[in-house]
Design a protein around this motif. Structure first.
Motif, PDB file in Angstrom:
ATOM      1  N   GLU A 239     -10.119  -4.416  -3.312  1.00 60.16           N
ATOM      2  CA  GLU A 239      -8.874  -4.275  -3.396  1.00 60.16           C
ATOM      3  C   GLU A 239      -8.229  -5.446  -2.189  1.00 60.16           C
ATOM      4  OE1 GLU A 239     -10.763   0.697  -2.138  1.00 60.16           O
ATOM      5  OE2 GLU A 239     -10.253  -1.014   0.175  1.00 60.16           O
ATOM      6  N   ILE A 240      -7.450  -5.366  -2.628  1.00 61.78           N
ATOM      7  CA  ILE A 240      -6.230  -6.185  -0.659  1.00 61.78           C
ATOM      8  C   ILE A 240      -5.444  -5.147  -0.001  1.00 61.78           C
ATOM      9  CG2 ILE A 240      -4.178  -7.078  -0.538  1.00 61.78           C
ATOM     10  CD1 ILE A 240      -4.159  -8.781  -3.185  1.00 61.78           C
ATOM     11  N   ILE A 241      -5.783  -5.088   1.091  1.00 60.60           N
ATOM     12  CA  ILE A 241      -5.111  -4.226   2.419  1.00 60.60           C
ATOM     13  C   ILE A 241      -5.763  -2.819   2.240  1.00 60.60           C
ATOM     14  CG2 ILE A 241      -3.673  -6.416   3.365  1.00 60.60           C
ATOM     15  CD1 ILE A 241      -1.113  -3.852   2.093  1.00 60.60           C
ATOM     16  N   GLY A 242      -6.579  -2.137   1.932  1.00 60.89           N
ATOM     17  CA  GLY A 242      -6.977  -0.738   1.274  1.00 60.89           C
ATOM     18  C   GLY A 242      -6.506  -0.382  -0.277  1.00 60.89           C
ATOM     19  N   SER A 243      -5.794  -0.801  -1.126  1.00 62.60           N
ATOM     20  CA  SER A 243      -5.591  -0.931  -2.342  1.00 62.60           C
ATOM     21  C   SER A 243      -5.714  -1.261  -3.272  1.00 62.60           C
ATOM     22  CB  SER A 243      -3.402  -0.764  -1.884  1.00 62.60           C
ATOM     23  OG  SER A 243      -3.090   0.057  -1.389  1.00 62.60           O
ATOM     24  N   GLU A 244      -6.227  -0.682  -4.330  1.00 64.02           N
ATOM     25  CA  GLU A 244      -6.596  -1.182  -5.649  1.00 64.02           C
ATOM     26  C   GLU A 244      -6.403  -2.628  -5.841  1.00 64.02           C
ATOM     27  OE1 GLU A 244      -7.894  -0.053  -9.901  1.00 64.02           O
ATOM     28  OE2 GLU A 244      -7.782   1.395  -9.086  1.00 64.02           O
ATOM     29  N   VAL A 245      -6.903  -3.598  -6.687  1.00 68.72           N
ATOM     30  CA  VAL A 245      -5.793  -4.624  -7.515  1.00 68.72           C
ATOM     31  C   VAL A 245      -5.994  -4.557  -8.479  1.00 68.72           C
ATOM     32  CG1 VAL A 245      -6.135  -6.724  -7.783  1.00 68.72           C
ATOM     33  CG2 VAL A 245      -7.032  -6.858  -5.404  1.00 68.72           C
ATOM     34  N   VAL A 246      -4.756  -3.886  -9.217  1.00 72.25           N
ATOM     35  CA  VAL A 246      -4.508  -4.004 -10.793  1.00 72.25           C
ATOM     36  C   VAL A 246      -4.476  -5.042 -12.069  1.00 72.25           C
ATOM     37  CG1 VAL A 246      -3.598  -1.384  -9.937  1.00 72.25           C
ATOM     38  CG2 VAL A 246      -2.052  -2.594 -10.267  1.00 72.25           C
ATOM     39  N   ALA A 247      -4.137  -6.169 -11.106  1.00 71.82           N
ATOM     40  CA  ALA A 247      -3.369  -7.469 -12.047  1.00 71.82           C
ATOM     41  C   ALA A 247      -4.367  -8.425 -11.132  1.00 71.82           C
ATOM     42  CB  ALA A 247      -2.399  -7.062 -12.461  1.00 71.82           C
ATOM     43  N   HIS A 248      -3.786  -9.702 -10.944  1.00 81.54           N
ATOM     44  CA  HIS A 248      -4.523 -10.775 -10.507  1.00 81.54           C
ATOM     45  C   HIS A 248      -3.331 -10.393  -9.326  1.00 81.54           C
ATOM     46  CE1 HIS A 248      -4.841 -14.224  -8.647  1.00 81.54           C
ATOM     47  NE2 HIS A 248      -3.938 -15.664 -10.148  1.00 81.54           N
ATOM     48  N   GLY A 249      -3.601 -10.648  -7.627  1.00 82.95           N
ATOM     49  CA  GLY A 249      -2.781 -10.628  -7.086  1.00 82.95           C
ATOM     50  C   GLY A 249      -1.603  -9.692  -7.006  1.00 82.95           C
ATOM     51  N   VAL A 250      -1.696  -8.201  -7.888  1.00 83.28           N
ATOM     52  CA  VAL A 250      -0.991  -7.264  -7.922  1.00 83.28           C
ATOM     53  C   VAL A 250      -1.891  -5.546  -7.037  1.00 83.28           C
ATOM     54  CG1 VAL A 250       0.916  -5.603  -9.404  1.00 83.28           C
ATOM     55  CG2 VAL A 250       0.190  -8.563  -9.340  1.00 83.28           C
TER      56      VAL A 250
END
Length: 305
Positions: A239-250
């Motif tokens: 994750e990034i800030i509690g959200s799933e990373v769906v692609a590199h940096g997204v």
């Protein structure tokens, strides 16, 4: 993990009332000048672009004019692109990255798209290096009708006549260490909720729209920005800030449901940039350049489709 975080205003588990908001406002100090830092730069662009005042913030005895920059040769037959910065006033590179894009890149799109750039949506907060406006409201949760935030309402009025004509909207933001040290604890205190600590990602990332994902568009921006500064990795939860990373940096948010700025145009291609200015691997110059490059890459992708 949930912790009780000390914040010097309010009572735990009790939302703020008028006295607490007054106490919070009394703590806000002007650190920089919107007129000197932003308006003066806009004025220097007037010989190359059209500039309009689209509103004015009025807070007590303070007034801040709101400015937008338009393509000089606006063509009603062309699609429109919106660029916004400084929705959160403390996110410095959003403001100066938008202005850098106009100065260095915007003229290359003459005759291809109509550009509308609102470089500093929240000047009161810009001066105080704050996330909220004078009323203790987050403008980037207030892009809905009726909006409780003057800043958000003014921007929505600006774009309203052009709805249906936007092909892209790039909204320029930052994620900073102060999100975790100041703004999220303040939010919890304001709303009478417990503070839940999080992690600040080290690097640039993008927020796509859950309801209208455009993965190729996001990846084109990431690839361009990666030449300027590093991209935030996923944490150990993916994750990034509690959200799933769906692609590199997204990652993705439901933009309209959350009242986020990037959801106001209904454009096919939308993104929210997030620069990390507190990284030891990034300078202010890199941060501003990353924002300008992100906008340039976004528009280039759209025109290539």
């Amino acid at each position: 993990m949930t912790e009780t975080a000390f914040y010097p205003i309010g009572t735990p588990s009790r939302a703020w009332g008028p006295a607490e908001f007054d106490a919070w406002r009394a703590r806000q100090v002007r650190h920089r000048s919107y007129a000197d830092d932003v308006v003066s730069v806009i004025d220097r662009l007037r010989d190359r672009f059209d500039v309009e005042q689209y509103g004015e913030l009025v807070y007590s005895d303070e007034r801040h004019p709101l400015f937008a920059i338009r393509s000089r040769h606006w063509d009603e037959a062309l699609p429109c692109v919106l660029v916004t910065g400084g929705v959160h006033g403390y996110e410095t590179s959003g403001v100066h990255g938008a202005l850098r894009f106009v100065d260095l890149h915007a003229e290359a799109y003459a005759g291809k798209v109509n550009l509308l750039v609102a470089p500093c949506v929240s000047p009161w907060a810009y001066e105080r290096i704050h996330r909220w406006n004078h009323d203790g409201i987050d403008p980037n949760r207030s892009f809905r009708e009726p909006s409780p935030a003057q800043e958000s309402a003014a921007l929505m009025r600006l774009v309203a006549p052009l709805l249906g004509r936007f092909v892209a909207h790039i909204d320029l933001h930052e994620t900073t260490d102060s999100d975790e040290s100041e703004f999220r604890p303040a939010l919890a205190a304001r709303d009478g909720k417990p503070f839940e600590p999080g992690l600040i990602p080290d690097g640039f990332y993008l927020v796509d729209d859950t309801e209208n994902p455009q993965p190729a568009f996001q990846q084109a921006i990431i690839e361009a920005v990666e030449r300027v500064t590093h991209i935030a990795p996923a944490d150990d939860k993916g994750e990034i800030i509690g959200s799933e990373v769906v692609a590199h940096g997204v990652i993705r948010y439901p933009l309209k449901a959350l009242g986020l700025c990037a959801g106001i145009t209904g454009a096919r291609y939308t993104t929210t940039t997030e620069v990390y200015p507190d990284s030891p691997r990034a300078t202010p110059e890199q941060c501003n350049t990353a924002q300008a490059v992100a906008v340039d890459a976004a528009i280039g992708f759209v025109l290539a489709q």
